[in-house]
Design a protein around this motif. Structure first.
Motif, PDB file in Angstrom:
ATOM      1  N   ALA A  40       0.837  -1.212   0.000  1.00  0.00           N
ATOM      2  CA  ALA A  40       0.000   0.000   0.000  1.00  0.00           C
ATOM      3  C   ALA A  40       0.869   1.257   0.000  1.00  0.00           C
ATOM      4  CB  ALA A  40      -0.945  -0.010   1.199  1.00  0.00           C
ATOM      5  N   ILE A  41       1.939   1.261   0.787  1.00  0.00           N
ATOM      6  CA  ILE A  41       2.848   2.409   0.816  1.00  0.00           C
ATOM      7  C   ILE A  41       3.538   2.543  -0.547  1.00  0.00           C
ATOM      8  CG2 ILE A  41       4.969   3.335   1.823  1.00  0.00           C
ATOM      9  CD1 ILE A  41       4.066   2.014   4.493  1.00  0.00           C
ATOM     10  N   GLY A  42       3.965   1.421  -1.116  1.00  0.00           N
ATOM     11  CA  GLY A  42       4.580   1.447  -2.440  1.00  0.00           C
ATOM     12  C   GLY A  42       3.647   2.035  -3.486  1.00  0.00           C
ATOM     13  N   ARG A  43       2.384   1.636  -3.430  1.00  0.00           N
ATOM     14  CA  ARG A  43       1.388   2.154  -4.375  1.00  0.00           C
ATOM     15  C   ARG A  43       1.197   3.655  -4.172  1.00  0.00           C
ATOM     16  NH1 ARG A  43      -2.609  -1.089  -3.220  1.00  0.00           N
ATOM     17  NH2 ARG A  43      -1.970  -2.595  -4.775  1.00  0.00           N
ATOM     18  N   MET A  44       1.148   4.087  -2.924  1.00  0.00           N
ATOM     19  CA  MET A  44       0.943   5.501  -2.614  1.00  0.00           C
ATOM     20  C   MET A  44       2.071   6.358  -3.196  1.00  0.00           C
ATOM     21  SD  MET A  44       0.616   7.239   1.160  1.00  0.00           S
ATOM     22  CE  MET A  44      -0.745   6.155   1.557  1.00  0.00           C
ATOM     23  N   PHE A  45       3.276   5.806  -3.227  1.00  0.00           N
ATOM     24  CA  PHE A  45       4.426   6.559  -3.732  1.00  0.00           C
ATOM     25  C   PHE A  45       4.863   6.075  -5.115  1.00  0.00           C
ATOM     26  CE2 PHE A  45       4.338   7.461   0.745  1.00  0.00           C
ATOM     27  CZ  PHE A  45       4.590   8.826   0.770  1.00  0.00           C
ATOM     28  N   THR A  46       3.921   5.507  -5.853  1.00  0.00           N
ATOM     29  CA  THR A  46       4.067   5.083  -7.255  1.00  0.00           C
ATOM     30  C   THR A  46       5.322   4.253  -7.520  1.00  0.00           C
ATOM     31  OG1 THR A  46       5.079   7.172  -7.974  1.00  0.00           O
ATOM     32  CG2 THR A  46       2.678   6.996  -8.160  1.00  0.00           C
ATOM     33  N   GLN A  47       5.539   3.259  -6.675  1.00  0.00           N
ATOM     34  CA  GLN A  47       6.647   2.327  -6.871  1.00  0.00           C
ATOM     35  C   GLN A  47       6.187   1.179  -7.769  1.00  0.00           C
ATOM     36  OE1 GLN A  47       9.854   3.015  -5.383  1.00  0.00           O
ATOM     37  NE2 GLN A  47       8.627   4.881  -5.366  1.00  0.00           N
ATOM     38  N   ASN A  48       7.078   0.683  -8.599  1.00  0.00           N
ATOM     39  CA  ASN A  48       6.763  -0.459  -9.460  1.00  0.00           C
ATOM     40  C   ASN A  48       6.792  -1.764  -8.678  1.00  0.00           C
ATOM     41  OD1 ASN A  48       6.699   1.242 -11.713  1.00  0.00           O
ATOM     42  ND2 ASN A  48       8.895   1.055 -11.945  1.00  0.00           N
ATOM     43  N   ALA A  49       7.635  -1.817  -7.661  1.00  0.00           N
ATOM     44  CA  ALA A  49       7.805  -3.036  -6.876  1.00  0.00           C
ATOM     45  C   ALA A  49       8.446  -2.670  -5.543  1.00  0.00           C
ATOM     46  CB  ALA A  49       8.697  -4.034  -7.619  1.00  0.00           C
ATOM     47  N   ILE A  50       8.393  -3.611  -4.612  1.00  0.00           N
ATOM     48  CA  ILE A  50       9.088  -3.458  -3.333  1.00  0.00           C
ATOM     49  C   ILE A  50       9.941  -4.698  -3.109  1.00  0.00           C
ATOM     50  CG2 ILE A  50       7.268  -2.032  -2.288  1.00  0.00           C
ATOM     51  CD1 ILE A  50       6.471  -4.647  -0.703  1.00  0.00           C
ATOM     52  N   TYR A  51      10.968  -4.545  -2.315  1.00  0.00           N
ATOM     53  CA  TYR A  51      11.715  -5.707  -1.846  1.00  0.00           C
ATOM     54  C   TYR A  51      11.101  -6.134  -0.526  1.00  0.00           C
ATOM     55  CZ  TYR A  51      15.322  -4.851  -5.319  1.00  0.00           C
ATOM     56  OH  TYR A  51      15.992  -4.688  -6.489  1.00  0.00           O
ATOM     57  N   TRP A  52      10.934  -7.438  -0.335  1.00  0.00           N
ATOM     58  CA  TRP A  52      10.329  -7.980   0.873  1.00  0.00           C
ATOM     59  C   TRP A  52      11.235  -9.085   1.411  1.00  0.00           C
ATOM     60  CZ3 TRP A  52       6.936  -6.681   4.295  1.00  0.00           C
ATOM     61  CH2 TRP A  52       6.435  -7.644   5.174  1.00  0.00           C
ATOM     62  N   ILE A  53      11.553  -9.035   2.689  1.00  0.00           N
ATOM     63  CA  ILE A  53      12.385 -10.061   3.320  1.00  0.00           C
ATOM     64  C   ILE A  53      11.516 -10.879   4.260  1.00  0.00           C
ATOM     65  CG2 ILE A  53      14.359 -10.504   4.818  1.00  0.00           C
ATOM     66  CD1 ILE A  53      15.495  -7.798   3.859  1.00  0.00           C
ATOM     67  N   GLU A  54      11.554 -12.186   4.063  1.00  0.00           N
ATOM     68  CA  GLU A  54      10.780 -13.101   4.915  1.00  0.00           C
ATOM     69  C   GLU A  54      11.561 -14.399   5.069  1.00  0.00           C
ATOM     70  OE1 GLU A  54       6.412 -15.223   4.789  1.00  0.00           O
ATOM     71  OE2 GLU A  54       6.645 -13.250   3.868  1.00  0.00           O
ATOM     72  N   HIS A  55      11.766 -14.831   6.310  1.00  0.00           N
ATOM     73  CA  HIS A  55      12.516 -16.054   6.601  1.00  0.00           C
ATOM     74  C   HIS A  55      13.885 -16.047   5.913  1.00  0.00           C
ATOM     75  CE1 HIS A  55       8.963 -17.610   8.545  1.00  0.00           C
ATOM     76  NE2 HIS A  55       8.269 -17.448   7.421  1.00  0.00           N
ATOM     77  N   ASN A  56      14.581 -14.908   6.024  1.00  0.00           N
ATOM     78  CA  ASN A  56      15.923 -14.740   5.460  1.00  0.00           C
ATOM     79  C   ASN A  56      15.988 -14.912   3.944  1.00  0.00           C
ATOM     80  OD1 ASN A  56      17.136 -14.108   7.921  1.00  0.00           O
ATOM     81  ND2 ASN A  56      17.310 -16.279   8.429  1.00  0.00           N
ATOM     82  N   LYS A  57      14.876 -14.700   3.253  1.00  0.00           N
ATOM     83  CA  LYS A  57      14.845 -14.729   1.796  1.00  0.00           C
ATOM     84  C   LYS A  57      14.371 -13.372   1.303  1.00  0.00           C
ATOM     85  CE  LYS A  57      14.151 -19.643   1.292  1.00  0.00           C
ATOM     86  NZ  LYS A  57      13.305 -20.718   0.811  1.00  0.00           N
ATOM     87  N   LEU A  58      14.997 -12.912   0.211  1.00  0.00           N
ATOM     88  CA  LEU A  58      14.654 -11.625  -0.382  1.00  0.00           C
ATOM     89  C   LEU A  58      13.745 -11.841  -1.587  1.00  0.00           C
ATOM     90  CD1 LEU A  58      15.155  -8.525  -0.514  1.00  0.00           C
ATOM     91  CD2 LEU A  58      17.081  -9.041  -2.038  1.00  0.00           C
ATOM     92  N   TYR A  59      12.620 -11.130  -1.614  1.00  0.00           N
ATOM     93  CA  TYR A  59      11.651 -11.229  -2.715  1.00  0.00           C
ATOM     94  C   TYR A  59      11.495  -9.866  -3.366  1.00  0.00           C
ATOM     95  CZ  TYR A  59      10.224 -15.546  -0.375  1.00  0.00           C
ATOM     96  OH  TYR A  59      10.204 -16.791   0.210  1.00  0.00           O
ATOM     97  N   LEU A  60      11.250  -9.865  -4.673  1.00  0.00           N
ATOM     98  CA  LEU A  60      10.845  -8.659  -5.397  1.00  0.00           C
ATOM     99  C   LEU A  60       9.345  -8.797  -5.641  1.00  0.00           C
ATOM    100  CD1 LEU A  60      11.697  -6.024  -6.779  1.00  0.00           C
ATOM    101  CD2 LEU A  60      12.033  -7.345  -8.869  1.00  0.00           C
ATOM    102  N   VAL A  61       8.552  -7.920  -5.024  1.00  0.00           N
ATOM    103  CA  VAL A  61       7.091  -8.018  -5.066  1.00  0.00           C
ATOM    104  C   VAL A  61       6.538  -6.891  -5.932  1.00  0.00           C
ATOM    105  CG1 VAL A  61       4.984  -8.006  -3.666  1.00  0.00           C
ATOM    106  CG2 VAL A  61       7.102  -8.958  -2.726  1.00  0.00           C
ATOM    107  N   PRO A  62       5.800  -7.215  -7.015  1.00  0.00           N
ATOM    108  CA  PRO A  62       5.209  -6.157  -7.846  1.00  0.00           C
ATOM    109  C   PRO A  62       4.168  -5.362  -7.072  1.00  0.00           C
ATOM    110  CG  PRO A  62       4.690  -8.355  -8.723  1.00  0.00           C
ATOM    111  CD  PRO A  62       5.479  -8.545  -7.474  1.00  0.00           C
ATOM    112  N   VAL A  63       4.068  -4.093  -7.370  1.00  0.00           N
ATOM    113  CA  VAL A  63       3.060  -3.228  -6.762  1.00  0.00           C
ATOM    114  C   VAL A  63       2.123  -2.788  -7.874  1.00  0.00           C
ATOM    115  CG1 VAL A  63       2.637  -1.057  -5.540  1.00  0.00           C
ATOM    116  CG2 VAL A  63       4.643  -2.436  -4.973  1.00  0.00           C
ATOM    117  N   PRO A  64       0.993  -3.484  -8.036  1.00  0.00           N
ATOM    118  CA  PRO A  64       0.060  -3.097  -9.098  1.00  0.00           C
ATOM    119  C   PRO A  64      -0.575  -1.747  -8.789  1.00  0.00           C
ATOM    120  CG  PRO A  64      -0.892  -4.839  -7.746  1.00  0.00           C
ATOM    121  CD  PRO A  64       0.516  -4.613  -7.259  1.00  0.00           C
TER     122      PRO A  64
END
Length: 109
Positions: A40-64
């Protein structure tokens, strides 16, 4: 973004993302929140994607931008010159399109 993060009282840190050789650097934010809030924050600031860290793994998450994608402009290329045609000249859409093209040019050139 910093003012917004302070306003909603969310822990954050300023970081700098960079190419391995530091030829490209970009100020970024590391924010302590759940994934839905991050998107939601990424969308508010018009980001294409965010990086997300979960269980020591890095993900690139699209922000529609919205649940359904729809075109709002086009790109034409002729003799090495790229022209952007925007159908809906609203500030956020222009900013988003500019950011996408800016990143594309940096990757290609």
């Amino acid at each position: 973004m910093q003012a917004y993060l302070e306003q909603i009282n969310t822990p954050y840190r300023s970081i700098t993302g960079a190419a391995p050789d530091f030829s490209f650097q970009e100020k970024s934010w590391m924010v302590l929140c759940d994934k839905d809030q991050a998107i939601a924050i990424g969308r508010m600031f018009t980001q294409n994607a965010i990086y997300w860290i979960e269980h020591n793994k890095l993900y690139l998450v699209p922000v529609p931008i919205s649940p359904a994608c729809r075109p709002f402009g086009g790109v034409q290329q002729q003799d090495g010159v790229v022209t952007v045609l925007t159908l809906a000249p609203d500030y956020l859409q222009q900013r988003f399109l500019h950011r996408v093209l800016k990143m594309r040019f940096k990757l290609l050139f």
